[in-house]
Design an enzyme around this catalytic site. Structure first.
Site, PDB file in Angstrom:
ATOM      1  N   ASP A   1       4.941 -51.466  61.302  1.00 24.09           N
ATOM      2  CA  ASP A   1       5.185 -51.547  62.742  1.00 24.09           C
ATOM      3  C   ASP A   1       6.599 -52.066  62.967  1.00 24.09           C
ATOM      4  O   ASP A   1       7.133 -52.807  62.136  1.00 24.09           O
ATOM      5  CB  ASP A   1       4.220 -52.535  63.401  1.00 24.09           C
TER       6      ASP A   1
ATOM      7  N   GLN B   1      11.765 -47.335  67.584  1.00 18.25           N
ATOM      8  CA  GLN B   1      11.542 -47.485  69.030  1.00 18.25           C
ATOM      9  C   GLN B   1      12.607 -46.732  69.825  1.00 18.25           C
ATOM     10  O   GLN B   1      13.794 -47.033  69.723  1.00 18.25           O
ATOM     11  CB  GLN B   1      11.588 -48.971  69.385  1.00 18.25           C
TER      12      GLN B   1
ATOM     13  N   ARG C   1       7.198 -43.170  62.486  1.00 16.55           N
ATOM     14  CA  ARG C   1       6.329 -43.197  63.667  1.00 16.55           C
ATOM     15  C   ARG C   1       7.247 -43.460  64.867  1.00 16.55           C
ATOM     16  O   ARG C   1       7.870 -44.511  64.951  1.00 16.55           O
ATOM     17  CB  ARG C   1       5.292 -44.322  63.570  1.00 16.55           C
TER      18      ARG C   1
ATOM     19  N   GLY D   1       8.481 -48.308  72.433  1.00 16.47           N
ATOM     20  CA  GLY D   1       8.902 -49.716  72.256  1.00 16.47           C
ATOM     21  C   GLY D   1       8.132 -50.614  73.204  1.00 16.47           C
ATOM     22  O   GLY D   1       8.009 -50.303  74.390  1.00 16.47           O
TER      23      GLY D   1
ATOM     24  N   HIS E   1       1.135 -41.771  74.575  1.00 19.34           N
ATOM     25  CA  HIS E   1       0.047 -41.205  75.392  1.00 19.34           C
ATOM     26  C   HIS E   1       0.642 -40.395  76.523  1.00 19.34           C
ATOM     27  O   HIS E   1      -0.073 -39.990  77.436  1.00 19.34           O
ATOM     28  CB  HIS E   1      -0.812 -42.333  75.972  1.00 19.34           C
TER      29      HIS E   1
HETATM   30  C1  LIG Z   1       0.033 -45.357  67.433  1.00 15.31           C
HETATM   31  C2  LIG Z   1       1.006 -46.243  68.133  1.00 15.31           C
HETATM   32  C3  LIG Z   1       1.720 -47.181  67.413  1.00 15.31           C
HETATM   33  C4  LIG Z   1       2.639 -47.999  68.057  1.00 15.31           C
HETATM   34  N1  LIG Z   1       3.423 -48.842  67.301  1.00 15.31           N
HETATM   35  C5  LIG Z   1       4.384 -49.562  67.914  1.00 15.31           C
HETATM   36  C6  LIG Z   1       5.312 -50.337  67.158  1.00 15.31           C
HETATM   37  O1  LIG Z   1       5.266 -50.391  65.921  1.00 15.31           O
HETATM   38  N2  LIG Z   1       6.254 -51.046  67.835  1.00 15.31           N
HETATM   39  C7  LIG Z   1       6.359 -51.021  69.208  1.00 15.31           C
HETATM   40  O2  LIG Z   1       7.252 -51.659  69.768  1.00 15.31           O
HETATM   41  N3  LIG Z   1       5.480 -50.287  69.936  1.00 15.31           N
HETATM   42  C8  LIG Z   1       4.517 -49.566  69.345  1.00 15.31           C
HETATM   43  N4  LIG Z   1       3.654 -48.814  70.096  1.00 15.31           N
HETATM   44  C9  LIG Z   1       3.601 -49.012  71.574  1.00 15.31           C
HETATM   45  C10 LIG Z   1       4.607 -48.127  72.302  1.00 15.31           C
HETATM   46  O3  LIG Z   1       5.903 -48.544  72.003  1.00 15.31           O
HETATM   47  C11 LIG Z   1       4.370 -48.168  73.833  1.00 15.31           C
HETATM   48  O4  LIG Z   1       4.546 -49.478  74.286  1.00 15.31           O
HETATM   49  C12 LIG Z   1       2.984 -47.692  74.256  1.00 15.31           C
HETATM   50  O5  LIG Z   1       2.558 -46.625  73.475  1.00 15.31           O
HETATM   51  C13 LIG Z   1       2.986 -47.207  75.724  1.00 15.31           C
HETATM   52  O6  LIG Z   1       3.893 -46.162  75.876  1.00 15.31           O
HETATM   53  P1  LIG Z   1       3.518 -44.609  75.947  1.00 15.31           P
HETATM   54  O7  LIG Z   1       4.350 -43.916  74.929  1.00 15.31           O
HETATM   55  O8  LIG Z   1       2.093 -44.375  75.832  1.00 15.31           O
HETATM   56  O9  LIG Z   1       4.124 -44.111  77.345  1.00 15.31           O
HETATM   57  P2  LIG Z   1       3.998 -44.647  78.822  1.00 15.31           P
HETATM   58  O10 LIG Z   1       4.978 -43.830  79.596  1.00 15.31           O
HETATM   59  O11 LIG Z   1       4.101 -46.111  78.886  1.00 15.31           O
HETATM   60  O12 LIG Z   1       2.528 -44.233  79.228  1.00 15.31           O
HETATM   61  C14 LIG Z   1       2.114 -42.896  79.378  1.00 15.31           C
HETATM   62  C15 LIG Z   1       0.657 -42.890  79.815  1.00 15.31           C
HETATM   63  O13 LIG Z   1      -0.147 -43.438  78.773  1.00 15.31           O
HETATM   64  C16 LIG Z   1      -1.201 -44.220  79.303  1.00 15.31           C
HETATM   65  N5  LIG Z   1      -1.002 -45.624  78.856  1.00 15.31           N
HETATM   66  C17 LIG Z   1       0.085 -46.122  78.233  1.00 15.31           C
HETATM   67  N6  LIG Z   1      -0.101 -47.412  77.919  1.00 15.31           N
HETATM   68  C18 LIG Z   1      -1.314 -47.750  78.375  1.00 15.31           C
HETATM   69  C19 LIG Z   1      -2.078 -48.941  78.356  1.00 15.31           C
HETATM   70  N7  LIG Z   1      -1.620 -50.052  77.798  1.00 15.31           N
HETATM   71  N8  LIG Z   1      -3.311 -48.924  78.907  1.00 15.31           N
HETATM   72  C20 LIG Z   1      -3.813 -47.799  79.451  1.00 15.31           C
HETATM   73  N9  LIG Z   1      -3.137 -46.630  79.498  1.00 15.31           N
HETATM   74  C21 LIG Z   1      -1.905 -46.605  78.965  1.00 15.31           C
HETATM   75  C22 LIG Z   1      -1.105 -44.099  80.804  1.00 15.31           C
HETATM   76  O14 LIG Z   1      -1.928 -43.013  81.160  1.00 15.31           O
HETATM   77  C23 LIG Z   1       0.357 -43.775  81.022  1.00 15.31           C
HETATM   78  O15 LIG Z   1       0.573 -43.071  82.221  1.00 15.31           O
HETATM   79  C24 LIG Z   1       2.785 -47.940  69.471  1.00 15.31           C
HETATM   80  C25 LIG Z   1       2.077 -46.981  70.198  1.00 15.31           C
HETATM   81  C26 LIG Z   1       1.218 -46.125  69.557  1.00 15.31           C
HETATM   82  C27 LIG Z   1       0.510 -45.081  70.358  1.00 15.31           C
END
Ligand SMILES: Cc1cc2nc3c(=O)[nH]c(=O)nc-3n(C[C@H](O)[C@H](O)[C@H](O)COP(=O)(O)OP(=O)(O)OC[C@H]3O[C@@H](n4cnc5c(N)ncnc54)[C@H](O)[C@@H]3O)c2cc1C
Length: 308
Positions: free
Chosen positions: A130, A159, A181, A185, A229
């Site tokens: 991570d 990130q 991955r 961020g 997501h």
């Molecule tokens: C498999 C995986 C590993 C990760 N590893 C790391 C890492 O090592 N370091 C790091 O800094 N970050 C990590 N993250 C977190 C990432 O950086 C984001 O903070 C997180 O994924 C939310 O961003 P998003 O890409 O989903 O987009 P966003 O634009 O934030 O969200 C898009 C949509 O996803 C859904 N969604 C997003 N977050 C949530 C939530 N918390 N609850 C409910 N619905 C939500 C909503 O429908 C939203 O409209 C990881 C994420 C994933 C999926």
């Protein structure tokens, strides 16, 4: 704003001790965390596998301050790998380097990471590192390079909100080590080092994703896990995959446990490789706070649990 607030709350120890005692918060956290025990994580992995979805198991914990705690975290990971292998399960393992002792020292952390990666190789799986706050980026990438050179079953998270990531991705591609991955961020970073506006983070995400999916990057061994997501970005990725004839083995989608399960199932049903990050353990507070900060609606979800 909300995200910044929750990231700072995630580091507040007094609040942590109080909040973790409130039942309704623990009930709300159960949406994002499989449970407190290894068996809970294993059950979640088995349920995902039954739906054609792969897993990444994460034993929650970060910023350990003593050699003993880092040692214990390492032993727990080794135990989990053995237990999973005995059950015929081979999910990837996610590790945070500050859980393996990065705050104690680089040498300690490297030794622990190597032990976990070696055991993972022995049972036939992969360790994903991570990426934590920017204070650790340089050291995390340096450790990844050192260990991944000897062990190709290692990957690292990048990130998209960091300005430096474009260069990091380029260098990793050049070095033939871009097993990445890609996420947006999750920490609080100043505008001097990270894009403050969401739309710029999203645009950079798409740029980095396209670079990693490009034929040239793939020729140099690049593999990207599209960890988001964001449906708009996922649709964009699928368009590029078709246009550029990217084979399905060259990438995967990753999402978090408890978030957009519908999308996880749909993509897996369409034959794409989907992997879900399953956290378990007693140290769920900082992880849960980061998830709350990502989406205001999650606060209502917590409050609903107060009245249940
Ligand atoms: C498999 C995986 C590993 C990760 N590893 C790391 C890492 O090592 N370091 C790091 O800094 N970050 C990590 N993250 C977190 C990432 O950086 C984001 O903070 C997180 O994924 C939310 O961003 P998003 O890409 O989903 O987009 P966003 O634009 O934030 O969200 C898009 C949509 O996803 C859904 N969604 C997003 N977050 C949530 C939530 N918390 N609850 C409910 N619905 C939500 C909503 O429908 C939203 O409209 C990881 C994420 C994933 C999926």
């Amino acid at each position: 704003m909300l995200r910044a607030l929750f990231v700072s709350l995630s580091r507040n120890r007094t609040l942590k001790e109080r909040v973790m005692r409130w039942d309704f918060v623990a009930r709300a956290a159960a949406r994002f965390v499989a449970g407190e025990r290894l068996e809970d994580g294993i059950r979640a992995i088995q349920e995902l596998e039954a739906a054609g979805i792969l897993g990444i198991l994460d034993h929650l914990g970060e910023n350990v301050e003593s050699l003993q705690d880092a040692q214990r975290a390492t032993e727990d990971y080794l135990l989990a790998l053995d237990r999973l292998a005995a059950l015929g399960l081979r999910p990837h393992l996610a590790v945070k380097l500050t859980h393996l002792g990065l705050d104690v020292g680089d040498a300690v952390c490297e030794r622990n990471l190597r032990r976990v990666v070696e055991r993972a190789a022995a049972v036939g799986t992969v360790v994903e590192i991570d990426m934590e706050g920017s204070a650790y980026t340089e050291r995390t990438l340096a450790l990844y390079r050192r260990v991944a050179r000897d062990h190709p079953n290692t990957r690292v998270a990048i990130q998209a909100y960091l300005y430096r990531s474009a260069e990091d991705v380029e260098r990793l591609i050049e070095e033939g080590m871009a097993r990445i991955r890609l996420c947006k961020g999750a920490y609080r970073e100043p505008p001097q080092i990270a894009y403050p506006r969401k739309r710029d983070v999203d645009a950079n995400y798409v740029r980095l994703m396209e670079r990693l999916l490009s034929a040239e990057a793939r020729r140099r061994g690049a593999y990207v896990a599209i960890a988001t997501h964001d449906e708009r970005i996922i649709r964009h990725a699928l368009r590029r995959v078709v246009e550029w004839g990217v084979p399905r083995e060259a990438f995967e989608f990753q999402m978090l446990y408890g978030i957009r399960r519908d999308l996880q199932v749909r993509l897996a049903g369409e034959g794409y490789r989907v992997r879900v990050y399953v956290p378990y353990g007693t140290e769920w507070y900082p992880y849960f706070m980061r998830r709350l900060g990502e989406r205001p609606a999650n606060l209502w979800f917590v409050l609903r649990n107060l009245f249940r």
